[in-house]
Scaffold this active site. Structure first.
Site, PDB file in Angstrom:
ATOM      1  N   ILE A   1      24.727   2.555  74.782  1.00  0.00           N
ATOM      2  CA  ILE A   1      25.823   2.530  73.818  1.00  0.00           C
ATOM      3  C   ILE A   1      25.150   2.563  72.452  1.00  0.00           C
ATOM      4  CG2 ILE A   1      27.739   1.209  72.870  1.00  0.00           C
ATOM      5  CD1 ILE A   1      28.068  -0.055  75.680  1.00  0.00           C
TER       6      ILE A   1
ATOM      7  N   LYS B   1      17.540  -2.970  71.656  1.00  0.00           N
ATOM      8  CA  LYS B   1      18.614  -3.680  72.368  1.00  0.00           C
ATOM      9  C   LYS B   1      18.024  -4.907  73.058  1.00  0.00           C
ATOM     10  CE  LYS B   1      21.743  -0.273  71.894  1.00  0.00           C
ATOM     11  NZ  LYS B   1      23.095  -0.395  71.451  1.00  0.00           N
TER      12      LYS B   1
ATOM     13  N   PRO C   1      21.791  -0.700  78.005  1.00  0.00           N
ATOM     14  CA  PRO C   1      20.982   0.475  78.325  1.00  0.00           C
ATOM     15  C   PRO C   1      20.633   0.487  79.810  1.00  0.00           C
ATOM     16  CG  PRO C   1      20.031  -0.725  76.483  1.00  0.00           C
ATOM     17  CD  PRO C   1      21.088  -1.592  77.090  1.00  0.00           C
TER      18      PRO C   1
END
Length: 119
Positions: A65, A33, A2
């Protein structure tokens, strides 16, 4: 993976040096994440206007992602807007956030791409 980039007309010297690290923690938690993969950049002193005025304003791009979508982005937006308002005094009505869901093949890391690392 990120990455949050925040640009603002708030002078750089009025932005706490710790703010990018704080944004990394917020993004990591919101997206679920690992913090070790999160990056954040805060660029102050940008010549920008919102709604035709030069009052404090900002724009941000959050790339990840996965972990982005209709419901998820509302959660991420709330966390980011709250941090920006608390730290920089910019109301949520004077900022936009663009969300970008990147394919694993489009993000490079450690001499390869995340596609090679995670598929």
């Amino acid at each position: 993976m990120p990455y949050l980039r925040l640009e603002t007309n708030v002078p750089q010297e009025k932005i706490p040096a710790s703010f990018p690290s704080e944004l990394c923690e917020i993004v990591s938690k919101s997206l679920g994440k690992p913090l070790s993969y999160c990056a954040a950049t805060v660029v102050g002193g940008v010549s920008m206007a919102f709604g035709g005025t030069n009052e404090p304003t900002a724009q941000a791009t959050l790339m990840s992602i996965g972990a982005l979508g209709v419901a998820e982005n509302k959660k991420h937006a709330k966390a980011i807007f709250e941090a920006v308002e608390k730290t920089l005094g910019i109301p949520p009505t004077r900022m936009y956030i663009s969300f970008q869901n990147a394919p694993t093949s489009d993000i490079g890391y450690n001499k390869t791409t995340f596609h090679d690392l995670f598929g």
